[in-house]
Every structure is written in C-alpha cells, then in structure tokens.
Design an enzyme around this catalytic site. Sequence first.
Site, PDB file in Angstrom:
ATOM      1  N   GLY A   1       0.537   7.696 -25.001  1.00 47.07           N
ATOM      2  CA  GLY A   1       0.758   6.062 -24.697  1.00 47.07           C
ATOM      3  C   GLY A   1       2.022   5.948 -23.705  1.00 47.07           C
ATOM      4  CB  THR A   2       2.538   7.023 -20.107  1.00 48.32           C
ATOM      5  OG1 THR A   2       1.226   6.382 -19.860  1.00 48.32           O
ATOM      6  CG2 THR A   2       2.257   8.524 -20.354  1.00 48.32           C
TER       7      THR A   2
ATOM      8  CE1 TYR B   1      -8.329  10.087 -23.630  1.00 51.97           C
ATOM      9  CE2 TYR B   1      -9.010  12.126 -24.830  1.00 51.97           C
ATOM     10  CZ  TYR B   1      -8.495  10.744 -24.684  1.00 51.97           C
ATOM     11  OH  TYR B   1      -7.745  10.182 -25.602  1.00 51.97           O
TER      12      TYR B   1
ATOM     13  CD  GLU C   1       2.345   4.345 -28.595  1.00 51.56           C
ATOM     14  OE1 GLU C   1       2.374   3.887 -27.703  1.00 51.56           O
ATOM     15  OE2 GLU C   1       1.655   4.165 -29.742  1.00 51.56           O
TER      16      GLU C   1
ATOM     17  NE  ARG D   1      -3.033   5.014  14.112  1.00 49.79           N
ATOM     18  CZ  ARG D   1      -2.145   4.108  13.846  1.00 49.79           C
ATOM     19  NH1 ARG D   1      -0.814   4.274  13.503  1.00 49.79           N
ATOM     20  NH2 ARG D   1      -2.723   2.886  13.982  1.00 49.79           N
TER      21      ARG D   1
ATOM     22  N   GLY E   1       2.489  -1.038  12.070  1.00 51.40           N
ATOM     23  CA  GLY E   1       3.244  -2.536  12.142  1.00 51.40           C
ATOM     24  C   GLY E   1       4.538  -2.240  11.319  1.00 51.40           C
TER      25      GLY E   1
ATOM     26  NE  ARG F   1       4.051   3.565  20.688  1.00 55.71           N
ATOM     27  CZ  ARG F   1       2.836   3.836  20.619  1.00 55.71           C
ATOM     28  NH1 ARG F   1       2.196   4.797  21.568  1.00 55.71           N
ATOM     29  NH2 ARG F   1       1.834   2.800  20.230  1.00 55.71           N
TER      30      ARG F   1
ATOM     31  CG  MET G   1       7.883   2.790  11.192  1.00 55.60           C
ATOM     32  SD  MET G   1       9.494   2.496  10.111  1.00 55.60           S
ATOM     33  CE  MET G   1      10.383   3.750  10.829  1.00 55.60           C
TER      34      MET G   1
ATOM     35  CG  HIS H   1       0.701  -6.836  11.614  1.00 55.38           C
ATOM     36  ND1 HIS H   1       0.910  -7.778  10.387  1.00 55.38           N
ATOM     37  CD2 HIS H   1       1.348  -5.786  11.328  1.00 55.38           C
ATOM     38  CE1 HIS H   1       1.762  -7.106   9.645  1.00 55.38           C
ATOM     39  NE2 HIS H   1       1.874  -5.980  10.113  1.00 55.38           N
TER      40      HIS H   1
ATOM     41  CB  SER I   1      -4.251   9.074 -26.811  1.00 55.75           C
ATOM     42  OG  SER I   1      -4.316   8.484 -25.844  1.00 55.75           O
TER      43      SER I   1
ATOM     44  CE  LYS J   1       2.682   6.450  16.996  1.00 55.09           C
ATOM     45  NZ  LYS J   1       3.599   5.248  17.045  1.00 55.09           N
TER      46      LYS J   1
ATOM     47  CB  CYS K   1      -4.640   5.559 -23.711  1.00 55.64           C
ATOM     48  SG  CYS K   1      -3.460   5.763 -24.948  1.00 55.64           S
TER      49      CYS K   1
END
Length: 875
Positions: free
Chosen positions: A767-768, A852, A746, A337, A102, A93, A104, A455, A765, A23, A832
């Site tokens: 595995g998180t 990937y 993993e 904005r 909405g 503001r 703040m 809102h 791969s 703002k 993955c």
Amino acid sequence: MAKKYVYLFKEGDASMRNLLGGKGANLAEMTNLGLPVPQGFTVSTEACTKYYEDGKKIADEVVEQIYDAMAKTEEIAGKKFGDPENPFLVSVRSGARASMPGMMDTILNLGLNDVAVEGMAKKSGNPRWAYDSYRRFIQMFSDVVMCIDKELFEEQLQAAKDAKGVKMDTELDADDLKEVVKKYKEIYKREMGKEFPQDAKEQLLEAVTAVFRSWDNPRAIVYRRMNDIPASWGTAVNVQAMVFGNMGDDCGTGVAFTRNPSTGEKKLYGEYLMNAQGEDVVAGIRTPQPISHLADQMPEVYEQFATIAQSLEDHYKDMQDMEFTIEGGKLFMLQTRNGKRTAPAALKIAVDLVKEGKLTEEEAILKVEPKQLDSLLHPMFNADALKKAKPIAKGLPASPGAACGMLYFTAEAATEAAANGNKVVLARQETSPEDIEGMYASEGILTARGGMTSHAAVVARGMGTCCVAGCGELRIDENAKTMTTEDGKVYKEGDWISLDGSTGNVYGEAIETQEAQVTGDFATVMGWADSIRRLKVRTNADTPHDAEQAMAFGAEGIGLCRTEHMFFAEDRIAAMREMIVSKTVEQREKALAKLLPMQKEDFKGIYKAMKGNPVTIRFLDPPLHEFLPTDPDDIAALAKEMSLDVDELTGIIEGLHEFNPMLGHRGCRLAVTFPEIAVMQTRAVMEAAIETIEETGYDIVPEIMIPLVGDKKELKYVKDYVVETAEKVMEEKGKKIEYKVGTMIEVPRAAVVADEIAEEAEFFSFGTNDLTQMTFGFSRDDAGKFLDDYYTKKIYESDPFAKLDQDGVGKLVKMAVELGRKTRPDIKLGICGEHGGDPSTVEFCDSIGLNYVSCSPFRVPIARLAAAHAVVKSK
Ligand code: PEP
Ligand code: MG
C-alpha cells in the site's frame, strides 16, 4: 587531455544523444549520412550541467572550446562573423535528450550588427531582407537572452505599420525597417542601460548562457515533472550556420512529418511558408500551405525532400518530424527527430511498421508510450448525442479526442478552475509556452490562430489532450473573457462547450460522452504487450461496474477492493453510523447484522463481474469519524434510530475525534478493538464466495487482506477471528473452499519485519500510498499544499504520491520482498497504491520481482504496456 565539451556536427553521431541532446545527435547523424545540413557545432549537456555546478557560470575551458569550434565553423562556411562584405550568421537552439517542444528558446540571425547588416544588404542586393533579419535578431535576443518584454518591440513594429497605413510586416520596405532597427536599439539601450552588443562572440556567449538558463525556467520545470525528465540531464546547445527562408520568393521554410501525427496515415504531412523564417511557421502567426502544395510550387525541391524524408524514416525506423529551409531554391535540413504523435497515431504507426517489416513486435511496443494510452481510455462523444448537436464553428483537428468543459480564457484561470474540481476547456488566441500548466489542467484546448504545427497543436498532441486549433471563425477576446461566433453569439467564462479534436468541430454546449473500447490497432498492440510481459495486472475496484470496466480493459483480477466505499451509500450509512457509535458489543453486532447482507451482495456482484479471476478484499480501513454525521438533522435522526439522547450521541461523536486520524484508529486497529467487524466481513466474503461458486461454477479463492499491519502479533490477532469465522461458515454451508489471508505492507515497520509478518501472511500487497505518507512523514491529505515549493526549489522532481520514490520508499519495498520470500518462498506479492499504474513504478515492480501490480480501471492498459516495456528494456 582537457575534457571535451564542444563537438562539431561531423564529430558526433546518433548514439551520442545523452551528450549532444536529441537535436545535436541527429544533426550529426544527418551530416554523416551526407544530407544537406548547414554545419555547426553542439555544446554538450555536460557543459550545461557544469554551468549549474559552477554556480551558473560558463567555465573558461568551455568558452575556449566554443570559440575554437566557432572558428572552424567559419572556415567550413567560408564566411566570417561581422564581415562587412559577407558576414557569417548562426542560429542558437536548445536541444535536450528528450525533446521539449516550445519549452526552450531559439535565437536566429546571431552575428548581425550594424556593419554586418550593411554587408548582408550589399552582398544579397536585398537590403529589405537584411534589415528585416536584423530587427528579428534584436527582438529575439532582447526577449530570450535579456528578458526584455517583447511587447515593447511588437508595439514599435505596429507603430511603424500604422504610420505607413499598412497591415502586413511584408509591406514595410528597407527604409522602414532600418528605422525600426534604430528604434529597437533604443529600446534595448533604455531597458539594459547599454548599447546592443556588436561583438558576435559576446552575442554567442550570452545566447548559449540563455539556453542553459532556460533549462531551469518555470515552464521547463513543469514540463520535466509531467514527463519524468530529470533536471540532471541538462540541455545541449546547437550553433548552426543560418540559411535563409526569407530571402525572396524562391525561399521558404517548413516542418513535415513522414506520417500524419494525428492519425498515423502513411503520407508526407506538414506545412510550409514561402519567404519566411522558422518561427513564423511554429508561432502560428501566418497560416501556412500544406506540404503537398510544394510539389507544384517547387517540384524538384519537393522530390528531394520526399526522398530524404523516406531515407530518414528508414534509417531511424520511426516516424520523423523534420524542419527544413529552402534558400535560393536549395534545400537544407535543419532538424529531424522521432515525431510526437497522438495515441491513435502511435498505435497505427507501430502496427504499420511491423507490417512493413521494419520493426519487430518487441521494438514496436516501445514506440507507444504507456501514459499516452490515457487519452484513448477516457470517454468519447456519444454518437447519438453528437449527431443532435450543431457545431458553432470549425477549426483544425489538431489533437483528437472528445472534450467537454467550462470555458476559460487564461492558463491561470483554467488551472485554478480545474484545481477546484471543474472540467475546463482553455480557449486562447494562440498558446505560448507560458500556458503549459493551464493546458495540462484542461480537458481540451481551443485556439483562434495557428496551424497543425502551432505550439498548441504540438503540445496538446504530446499530452494526449484534445485540441482544435486555428479556429478563425471564433473571436476570442482574452481580456473581455468572451468568445464570439461569426453570427454574434457570445460565450462567457464558465459556459459549457465541447470540442471534437478529430473533426475540428466546436459545440456551444455540453455533449454526452461514452466509455472507450480497446479495438483495432489498440487491441493488436495490447496483444503484443500481453505476450511479452511478466507482471500480472490487476485493478483497484469496489463496485461491479468498475470491475467490469477493468475486465474490459484487460484486468486479471482485483488487487484491492476497498470495502469501506460500500458503506457511504445513502441506504447504508445509517447502519454504519449505528455500528460506530454502539456502546456495547451487542449493539454493534446488531448494526453489523444489518450491514452483512448488503456487503455479501456487493461481494457476489464483484465475484460475478470478475468471472473467477482473483479478488483481494481489504477489510475496513479508514478512521471511523469519516462516517459520522455532522449535520444536526442527521445526528437527531441517528439518535432516534438508536433510542439515544441527542446530547449523549453528540458526546459519543465528540469522543471519537482524533487529532491525527490518518495515524489514528484505523486499519487493523479497528478490528483489534472491535473484532466483530472482521467477523462480519469474513462471513460476508465467505458466504458470498460459496454462494457464487454454487450459482456460477467459477473457481473462486477469496483473498482477505488486513490493512495497516505493523506487527506480526497484530495480524495474528485479527487473522484468528478471520480463520475461526471462515471455518464456521464453511461448516454451516457444508462446503470447503480455499481462501487466503494476507496483509498490506503500508507501515514502514511492517516492511522492516516482513520476515516475521510473512509467517502469518500468505500474501503482501504494498500500500504505497500510506507507505509513502509514513516513510516521508507527510500527510497524504496535506502534502499537496507544500509540495509545489519542493518542485520549484528542485528538492523533489516529481510527486512521490504519483511516482514511487525508489530510493527511499522503494528500498523498503525491496527489503520487504526479500524478507517475505525468505520466510515464505511462494508468497504472492503485489502493489495496490496509486503508484501501481505509473509506468516508471511498474518497471520498478518488474525489476524487484513482484507478481502483479494493481491500479484503477482506466490505467489497466497503461500498466499492461508498461509491464511489457519493462521486459523489453531489461533485455
Ligand atoms: C495504500 O495505502 O496504498 C492503499 C492502497 O490503501 P488506501 O489508499 O486505501 O489507504
Ligand atoms: Mg492504505
């Protein structure tokens, strides 16, 4: 020189967004563009950060700079605070870097006191207006700054109206309002134990502090978490000379967008209220007029506004959301904005701006937030089902989409019901920022009051949640938990309803939905994204149906096929159980032989659905007890099937109990103990591939993935069985095909010794899900119970199971990438875990050079766009 914390609007510009907030930066920019902006100053986000660093205290140097800027602003305005002749008033503001609608708090008319209100009355010749402004200020200041319950004031105002026998605020005259002010000050004194502050400087400092404080209120924290906004950004505070939209009939206030934020249509879109202040429009208490009406009511002002709106859009090269006020027939710009918009609008605007020559394709894709696409990927109403349904009411089509769920009347109830796995529609008189969590949990939002910029409407559009607003035909009683139609039909909590956010129709029943498609502007933008991105996008899919869905959404392969999911089906679980409780290899092989043809058919279905795109098949992973029967009838049936005694079987089942199954006998550990499982699965993979190649001619290179590996020897042990079996199958079938064996990373140890593991693995791969679980050391299944405390106590800002912890888990991933490539430069690398569809994680994966990402079918387009964003942003 002392550090600068406060900037006059004329000292800033649009590039200073991080320091001045959105703002503040835009007010400065509009000032520089010579637009009619009431002047003022911005207290920087650094002042907010400092406030928190200093233990929630505004430093003296900041206070000094605020007073200095205040004096300069008085000078520009030619007015003085508290002047009994011509008092100066300001608005205060918040304004963070990213807009938080909405979230703040705003305070208007600051500077009013017992003397100034008289001066204002005299100077304007409008005492009613002066006292109305004062009573609004006391109410807002008390609520926002001092946290006094606003109901106390509402009751007082209602009492004044009741006493006079009138309905509308506008029917109260100056004397009535003078009396209201007196009563309001009494409330203040009673609640605070001191008089309402008369010193403008004191009011201002309190207000600035309140804005800083509100950065950390619970709803702001929730909003930040949902939108990936770090707490460290802080908020700026804007102090701006007041202009008055409530001074008479040649005054007004409104909000407008340069394009329709629901559809993207290129047409000035918005609403305004004559003789009103800003909060009347936003709060949705009075129903405003469409902006086009202003062209008739005040043609010159409308023309000027339309011209400014267009120039701002051209300047920012994006759809603008503006607030304006008309005072005595003169237009003032209060804010501009980049406007929040629905996903369809975002796509249309991006495509149109490219067509209009204002943006390049690369710039345009950044105008569409990847997460926003989610709302387009979920089901829409089935057209035939919709035709048959009869609406029970119609409101404003505030945010498009189809929602079908059970009715709830409070945010808390909606949140709880959703947490219990229910689909929920939240119905409210009107929503307020406190409702944010409930709105987030809901399929759709319905309000009885409020316009297109209320809102509920703004927040719902931001979230991509379907919303029907201002549905005045419905009586929504939040206390009684009922919703009543005009013809008296009552709907209660838990009843099913459906909302059409594109038409505003409300239906008193559940309506069938159907899957979404990628067409039109959506397809155009995805095409641009695909031509820009470097990362491939695969999907996690275990069934041909999911695989087809993912292909329709643009998946380029399967990154994870979890084979265990195939064994839960009713006709398979028995054979699976038999395999698990087998006491001898022969018994197990017999059970596995029953599973083999089923598994093979599954794989053939998936290969066919993927039409020759790569498919990674992950071998059995979960702890086996997940499959075991608990019901006595099931146990008895299984005992009979296996010619076992019930007690003996019960003993075997008990023996399989684990204290910590997530860290127990699962993943490749199963194949280490029972290699015959890996043998069966390899046979299924290879036979299915060879047969599918013969049947379809697709070029299939199966990728066999061994889960939960932590040591090279462990992987090699299982891999030897895989290779031996694969070779055997190829010999039996008389056909050689290419295939790959790789592993998931993993277990943290695997990441640490990734160079060794890469000697055996042709691909990794990440595995998180498990890698996050094991790196943090908290259980995937239980962490949800306490993570909330970590958010509210600001230890974590986001869920590490949803957004990858780049500092910790990410470091392991990066290390494994480097080690893996050192051993095997052409190793294929992907992710993955659930994180594969999270835009910020996708950007991270791009930056560390993965090949990937793989995610659930519904997130494939999100990941495609995020991957393109990553490339553009990295330039
Ligand atoms: C993972 O751990 O990240 C993973 C993809 O495997 P699963 O969720 O099946 O454990
Ligand atoms: Mg896992």
